[in-house]
Design a protein around this motif. Structure first.
Motif, mmCIF file in Angstrom:
data_model
loop_
_atom_site.group_PDB
_atom_site.id
_atom_site.type_symbol
_atom_site.label_atom_id
_atom_site.label_comp_id
_atom_site.label_asym_id
_atom_site.label_seq_id
_atom_site.Cartn_x
_atom_site.Cartn_y
_atom_site.Cartn_z
ATOM 1 N N HIS A 115 0.814 -1.229 0.000
ATOM 2 C CA HIS A 115 0.000 0.000 0.000
ATOM 3 C C HIS A 115 0.843 1.274 0.000
ATOM 4 N N ASP A 116 1.997 1.240 0.669
ATOM 5 C CA ASP A 116 2.837 2.434 0.785
ATOM 6 C C ASP A 116 4.031 2.419 -0.161
ATOM 7 N N LYS A 119 6.212 5.425 -1.211
ATOM 8 C CA LYS A 119 7.297 6.021 -0.415
ATOM 9 C C LYS A 119 8.655 5.535 -0.913
ATOM 10 N N HIS A 156 2.568 10.079 -1.703
ATOM 11 C CA HIS A 156 3.018 8.700 -1.918
ATOM 12 C C HIS A 156 1.889 7.803 -2.425
ATOM 13 N N HIS A 180 -5.724 4.336 -0.229
ATOM 14 C CA HIS A 180 -5.664 3.743 1.107
ATOM 15 C C HIS A 180 -5.872 4.745 2.248
ATOM 16 N N HIS A 181 -5.786 6.043 1.930
ATOM 17 C CA HIS A 181 -6.110 7.026 2.972
ATOM 18 C C HIS A 181 -7.554 7.506 2.873
#
Ligand SMILES: [Fe+2]
Ligand SMILES: [Fe+2]
Length: 262
Positions: A115-116, A119, A156, A180-181
């Motif tokens: 998901h991240d 970054k 990101h 996802h946020h």
């Protein structure tokens, strides 16, 4: 059955030629199925538990994980703790989707894991911006995406989605990275993305691993996250409460699991 066994043996043979894939696969199976009384030590067993579909996903996601490992040395960033954040999110996502309706192929685990990814992409493509963003984020006053947008002009979530799209990874992974946020904005895979949001917030509030977002998250914020409404649109508190209770057990085990994994 005989054909199936032969198939498993062939897959196991191919996997064995790649030591990093082998160890990743064993770690994966032991973390997803950490409830097993004896840990899985053989590739054949891992293939049995994970199934061919999940292995195929793992193989597609391998370049992403390899990027993770290669990049850990380039920028000053707590990469090990970040990796723990990603694995922790994967495990909790799996747990949360299980409370509603888990996908049959464990794709939720992979979605949580990457998901991240934005970054990492940011660290490799814009290392100076990434370093500046981290310098500001670590003060803990502002949300990471706000700083990213200000310093780099993209956050990101969007960067990760673009990266996954370019690598032709599944729509599910692309959507997870992008929303996802804000799972309420996703047009598809809402349940899974909502689970990732909640998993991510829970880990941040419990201070397990480091996501790179140092803005404090309270338990209350976790439980009022927009993802809960996506998961339980018409139900009362009771159902959510059950889901939350089952998560607390996993959260208790989490620090130990993450230490062993990364
Ligand atoms: Fe994120
Ligand atoms: Fe995250």
């Amino acid at each position: 059955m005989l054909t199936e066994n032969r198939y498993t043996a062939q897959i196991a043979e191919i996997i064995r030629r790649d030591p990093s894939l082998t160890s990743r696969l064993l770690r994966l199976v032991n973390s997803v199925y950490y409830g097993l009384s004896t840990p899985v030590n053989s590739i054949e067993e891992a293939v049995f538990y994970l199934g061919v579909r999940q292995i195929r996903q793992l193989v597609t996601v391998t370049p992403v994980i390899e990027d993770f490992q290669r990049l850990t040395r380039q920028c000053a960033f707590p990469w090990r703790e970040f990796w723990q954040h990603c694995i922790g999110t994967a495990i909790l996502t799996h747990e949360i989707t299980g409370a509603v309706q888990a996908p049959p192929d464990d794709s939720d685990y992979i979605a949580g894991l990457v998901h991240d990814v934005g970054k990492i992409v940011m660290a490799s493509t814009f290392p100076d911006h990434f370093t500046e963003i981290h310098r500001q984020a670590i003060q803990g006053f502002r949300d990471l995406t706000e700083i990213e947008n200000e310093v780099l002009g993209i956050d990101h979530a969007e960067l990760g989605a673009l990266y996954l799209e370019r690598h032709r990874l599944s729509e599910l992974l692309v959507q997870t990275a992008r929303f996802h946020h804000q799972p309420e904005k996703a047009r598809s895979h809402g349940h899974l993305i909502a689970s990732v949001q909640i998993a991510d917030l829970l880990l941040r509030s419990e201070k397990m691993g480091i996501s790179g977002n140092y803005l404090e998250v309270t338990r209350e914020q976790c439980f009022s996250a927009s993802g809960w409404k996506v998961l339980f649109p018409n139900t009362h508190e009771a159902e959510q409460a059950i889901a939350r209770a089952s998560l607390s057990h996993t959260l208790e085990l989490m620090p130990q699991m993450l230490e062993g994994l990364v």
